[in-house]
Design a protein around this motif. Structure first.
Motif, PDB file in Angstrom:
ATOM      1  N   MET A 126      31.656  61.832  15.214  1.00 18.59           N
ATOM      2  CA  MET A 126      32.840  61.172  15.757  1.00 18.59           C
ATOM      3  C   MET A 126      32.909  61.265  17.285  1.00 18.59           C
ATOM      4  SD  MET A 126      34.526  59.925  13.172  1.00 18.59           S
ATOM      5  CE  MET A 126      34.857  60.136  11.417  1.00 18.59           C
ATOM      6  N   ALA A 127      31.863  61.804  17.923  1.00 22.77           N
ATOM      7  CA  ALA A 127      31.906  62.064  19.367  1.00 22.77           C
ATOM      8  C   ALA A 127      32.183  60.805  20.182  1.00 22.77           C
ATOM      9  CB  ALA A 127      30.596  62.708  19.818  1.00 22.77           C
ATOM     10  N   GLU A 128      31.568  59.682  19.823  1.00 27.94           N
ATOM     11  CA  GLU A 128      31.743  58.462  20.607  1.00 27.94           C
ATOM     12  C   GLU A 128      33.162  57.901  20.513  1.00 27.94           C
ATOM     13  OE1 GLU A 128      29.992  54.730  18.939  1.00 27.94           O
ATOM     14  OE2 GLU A 128      29.056  56.127  17.501  1.00 27.94           O
ATOM     15  N   PHE A 129      33.938  58.389  19.533  1.00 28.75           N
ATOM     16  CA  PHE A 129      35.322  57.925  19.386  1.00 28.75           C
ATOM     17  C   PHE A 129      36.325  58.920  19.978  1.00 28.75           C
ATOM     18  CE2 PHE A 129      32.901  56.607  15.504  1.00 28.75           C
ATOM     19  CZ  PHE A 129      32.708  55.290  15.888  1.00 28.75           C
ATOM     20  N   ALA A 130      35.807  60.024  20.577  1.00 28.53           N
ATOM     21  CA  ALA A 130      36.678  61.063  21.123  1.00 28.53           C
ATOM     22  C   ALA A 130      37.265  60.681  22.470  1.00 28.53           C
ATOM     23  CB  ALA A 130      35.909  62.380  21.242  1.00 28.53           C
ATOM     24  N   GLY A 131      36.790  59.610  23.056  1.00 29.95           N
ATOM     25  CA  GLY A 131      37.259  59.138  24.357  1.00 29.95           C
ATOM     26  C   GLY A 131      36.441  57.914  24.724  1.00 29.95           C
ATOM     27  N   PHE A 132      36.401  57.563  26.003  1.00 31.62           N
ATOM     28  CA  PHE A 132      35.570  56.453  26.458  1.00 31.62           C
ATOM     29  C   PHE A 132      34.191  56.979  26.837  1.00 31.62           C
ATOM     30  CE2 PHE A 132      39.279  53.629  28.137  1.00 31.62           C
ATOM     31  CZ  PHE A 132      39.654  53.369  26.826  1.00 31.62           C
ATOM     32  N   THR A 133      33.141  56.324  26.370  1.00 30.58           N
ATOM     33  CA  THR A 133      31.790  56.706  26.764  1.00 30.58           C
ATOM     34  C   THR A 133      31.513  56.214  28.182  1.00 30.58           C
ATOM     35  OG1 THR A 133      30.761  54.674  25.925  1.00 30.58           O
ATOM     36  CG2 THR A 133      31.039  56.503  24.358  1.00 30.58           C
ATOM     37  N   GLU A 134      30.460  56.745  28.785  1.00 32.84           N
ATOM     38  CA  GLU A 134      30.126  56.341  30.149  1.00 32.84           C
ATOM     39  C   GLU A 134      29.785  54.846  30.217  1.00 32.84           C
ATOM     40  OE1 GLU A 134      28.451  58.804  33.493  1.00 32.84           O
ATOM     41  OE2 GLU A 134      26.616  58.000  32.606  1.00 32.84           O
ATOM     42  N   GLU A 135      29.081  54.346  29.216  1.00 25.84           N
ATOM     43  CA  GLU A 135      28.748  52.918  29.198  1.00 25.84           C
ATOM     44  C   GLU A 135      30.013  52.067  29.149  1.00 25.84           C
ATOM     45  OE1 GLU A 135      26.188  49.655  26.531  1.00 25.84           O
ATOM     46  OE2 GLU A 135      26.308  51.758  25.914  1.00 25.84           O
ATOM     47  N   GLU A 136      30.982  52.475  28.339  1.00 21.34           N
ATOM     48  CA  GLU A 136      32.240  51.729  28.243  1.00 21.34           C
ATOM     49  C   GLU A 136      32.993  51.740  29.572  1.00 21.34           C
ATOM     50  OE1 GLU A 136      33.043  52.560  23.447  1.00 21.34           O
ATOM     51  OE2 GLU A 136      33.831  53.918  24.969  1.00 21.34           O
ATOM     52  N   VAL A 137      32.995  52.883  30.255  1.00 18.75           N
ATOM     53  CA  VAL A 137      33.689  52.977  31.538  1.00 18.75           C
ATOM     54  C   VAL A 137      32.967  52.168  32.608  1.00 18.75           C
ATOM     55  CG1 VAL A 137      34.428  54.561  33.364  1.00 18.75           C
ATOM     56  CG2 VAL A 137      34.715  55.203  30.964  1.00 18.75           C
ATOM     57  N   LYS A 138      31.642  52.193  32.606  1.00 21.15           N
ATOM     58  CA  LYS A 138      30.884  51.383  33.563  1.00 21.15           C
ATOM     59  C   LYS A 138      31.202  49.894  33.382  1.00 21.15           C
ATOM     60  CE  LYS A 138      26.824  54.212  34.639  1.00 21.15           C
ATOM     61  NZ  LYS A 138      25.360  54.362  34.490  1.00 21.15           N
ATOM     62  N   ASN A 139      31.278  49.468  32.131  1.00 17.57           N
ATOM     63  CA  ASN A 139      31.587  48.061  31.858  1.00 17.57           C
ATOM     64  C   ASN A 139      32.989  47.703  32.362  1.00 17.57           C
ATOM     65  OD1 ASN A 139      29.107  47.652  30.628  1.00 17.57           O
ATOM     66  ND2 ASN A 139      29.863  48.039  28.566  1.00 17.57           N
ATOM     67  N   LEU A 140      33.952  48.607  32.145  1.00 19.41           N
ATOM     68  CA  LEU A 140      35.313  48.359  32.620  1.00 19.41           C
ATOM     69  C   LEU A 140      35.355  48.310  34.144  1.00 19.41           C
ATOM     70  CD1 LEU A 140      37.389  50.665  30.232  1.00 19.41           C
ATOM     71  CD2 LEU A 140      37.392  48.178  30.254  1.00 19.41           C
ATOM     72  N   CYS A 141      34.657  49.233  34.795  1.00 18.93           N
ATOM     73  CA  CYS A 141      34.638  49.253  36.264  1.00 18.93           C
ATOM     74  C   CYS A 141      34.009  47.983  36.811  1.00 18.93           C
ATOM     75  CB  CYS A 141      33.881  50.484  36.764  1.00 18.93           C
ATOM     76  SG  CYS A 141      34.787  52.035  36.537  1.00 18.93           S
TER      77      CYS A 141
END
Length: 558
Positions: free
Chosen positions: A256-271
């Motif tokens: 469940m680690a990837e659902f514990a917060g935002f992953t770095e890839e997800e944050v890079k995409n948002l930025c």
């Protein structure tokens, strides 16, 4: 469709309509694999505002018979999975916000009166009577939930009128219809957090949970039970209160680690999408790490930073610094040393195994540190069994928490750290040496004095505010070795880079010579301009443990 039974998908629809939505629907693939299996009891614990409630809204929208969510999910990640249609709007879902249902149930006058009378009679009850009596708060909650199920026309006649136990009500429906339930419970641990001094209520609640989920006769009625909270399941001694649940905690989220917060890839995409500085986003909100996912970001803060177009203390502002202040002021041996080490960008060993999953029964420094991991105020390296302060936002919270008599000298050092940086840049060697000597001396009673690692922590406490303008890296590979501390200017900062080398019982020039001989300044590959070579030493045998500083300047050319 009721308030709790078979909710519609409006709550998840609001999530999708938000400016920022990160697709976490692959969680459904995990839960689909557990439907109607022996491993269908799940407890997910993580800090507040880390997406627990959003996950339950999503699961309710996907599984609930009370809505049609095909169009909502088919274009999300789960829509591409082979299990997509397996449970789509196929189940009776009971969505319970435990904190909310307690509040709603206790607004009723009768429930309030019963609760008041209960506590008035309590001191006069025998132990036997106390053990056998039902708690009016839990009874009011169950009555509210059972009433909601009865209001479903399909199930109205299946639950006996005098039934007061939720588990029996669900079993009655299952026996007559064969329909299995999915129970989604948010804030399952709120009683332990909000009523921390009411041991009787806690005990009654634990027994109710056991009756609900450890009774073999009731388990066939559950297709899936997914409960979330901040704390893992409470333990009594060495035994878990609900040891038949598979637990995914902030210590060990496993798959469940990837659902514990935002992953770095997800944050890079948002930025990238919103034109936000990723390096600064990382400094503020990154820092949590798990075995399967190396970098996890605080989702609440990332979203707020993008929404507000600036960085700030968004997650910590939703709570209170007392969550940090009260535990770290406990008088446990070694606790203050560990806190100061972490404030100095260090890491500390921790034994998380004895923690009883409660906010009140803290018996050691390890208990305090483990609690702070679960609350989100510390990162945890499971491989090395070490704790650390994960990012700028949490660092600021710790500084607020040490404003008090017990931390006066440490806080004073931090408060003067900006002035020390300017003094260093100005090349005032005597003042720099005197300042570091005072910080070192003030913390002698807490940190091991004659220890290079302790001196490194002291240096980073002394230069604490420099972290706003520099990235401080300890033991950084450089030239022919490792420099003690590298001060790397952040993007847009017009100040010199610095290499700091520490020595004790050696001449301060030995430190400067080592920086030159081993070409430590070569670490600044992308930096061109002035570099300060800073040597700091102290004589542990001299009276007052005299400190010395030597500062030289070089210019790194393109």
């Amino acid at each position: 469709m009721g308030t709790y039974l078979n909710p519609d998908n409006v709550l998840f629809h609001k999530c999708l309509n938000s400016k920022i939505y990160v697709d976490k629907t692959e969680l459904i693939r995990c839960t689909n694999k557990l439907l109607d299996t022996e491993n269908n009891l799940i407890c997910v614990s993580r800090p507040r505002r880390f997406g627990k409630s959003m996950a339950l809204k999503m699961l309710a929208a996907y599984y609930s018979k009370g809505c049609d969510s095909l169009n909502m999910f088919e274009n999300l990640k789960i829509g591409q999975d082979t299990s997509f249609e397996k449970g789509l709007n196929q189940y009776d879902v009971l969505l319970i916000d435990m904190q909310g249902v307690i509040g709603s149930a206790m607004t009723e006058a009768q429930a309030q009166q019963e609760l008041a009378e209960f506590y008035k009679r309590l001191p006069h009850m025998s132990d036997y009577e106390t053990e056998k009596i039902k708690h009016p708060m839990l009874e009011a909650v169950q009555q509210r939930l059972i009433r909601d199920i009865r209001e479903n026309e399909e199930y109205a006649g299946y639950i006996p009128e005098d039934e007061t136990f939720l588990g029996n009500a669900l079993q009655a429906v299952y026996k007559h219809t064969g329909n299995r339930f999915i129970l989604l419970i948010d804030e399952w641990d709120c009683i332990f957090r909000n009523y921390e001094d009411d041991r009787l209520l806690q005990d009654k609640y634990i027994h109710w949970l056991r009756d609900m989920f450890k009774n073999m006769e009731l388990l066939p009625a559950y297709a899936l039970v997914y409960i979330t909270g901040i704390l893992p399941v409470k333990r009594y001694g060495t035994q878990s209160a609900l040891n038949n649940f598979m637990e995914y905690t902030f210590l060990s989220p496993m798959k469940m680690a990837e659902f514990a917060g935002f992953t770095e890839e997800e944050v890079k995409n948002l930025c990238g999408e919103y034109g936000v500085d990723f390096e600064e986003m990382s400094r503020w909100y990154n820092g949590y790490s798990f075995k399967n996912v190396e970098r996890i970001y605080n989702p609440r803060s990332v979203v707020c930073a993008i929404e507000n177009e600036e960085f700030g203390n968004f997650w910590t502002s939703t709570g209170t610094y007392e969550s940090v202040k009260k535990p770290i002021e406990m008088n446990f041996d070694g606790l203050r040393e560990k806190v100061i080490t972490m404030l100095g960008n260090g890491r500390c060993r921790v034994d998380t195994g004895m923690f009883n999953n409660t906010m009140t029964s803290l018996e050691s420094a390890d208990d305090v540190l483990t609690l702070l991991i679960h609350l989100g105020y510390l990162g945890y390296d499971a491989g090395k069994k070490e704790v650390y302060i994960p990012n700028r936002e949490i660092r600021d919270e710790f500084v607020r928490a040490i404003k008090g008599d017990k931390w006066t000298l440490t806080f004073e050092a931090i408060s003067r750290s900006e002035e020390l940086l300017e003094t260093t840049i100005a090349g005032d060697e005597e003042t720099v040496a005197a300042c570091i000597e005072k910080v070192h001396e003030d913390n002698t009673a807490i940190l091991t004095y004659n220890n290079e690692n302790a001196l490194s922590c002291i240096i980073q406490i002394a230069y604490y505010q420099a972290q706003d303008e520099y990235m401080l890296v300890r033991e950084m590979p450089a030239g022919k070795g490792f420099c003690d501390i590298a001060f790397i200017p952040r993007t847009g900062v017009d100040k010199p880079a610095m290499v700091v080398e520490l020595k004790w019982n050696q001449d301060v020039m030995t430190a400067i010579d080592q920086i030159r001989d081993r070409n430590y300044s070569g670490i600044f590959q992308k930096y061109f301009g002035e570099v300060l070579l800073v040597g700091i030493s102290y004589d542990k045998d001299s009276k007052g443990k005299k400190h010395y500083c030597k500062i030289e300047r070089i210019r790194k050319k393109q």
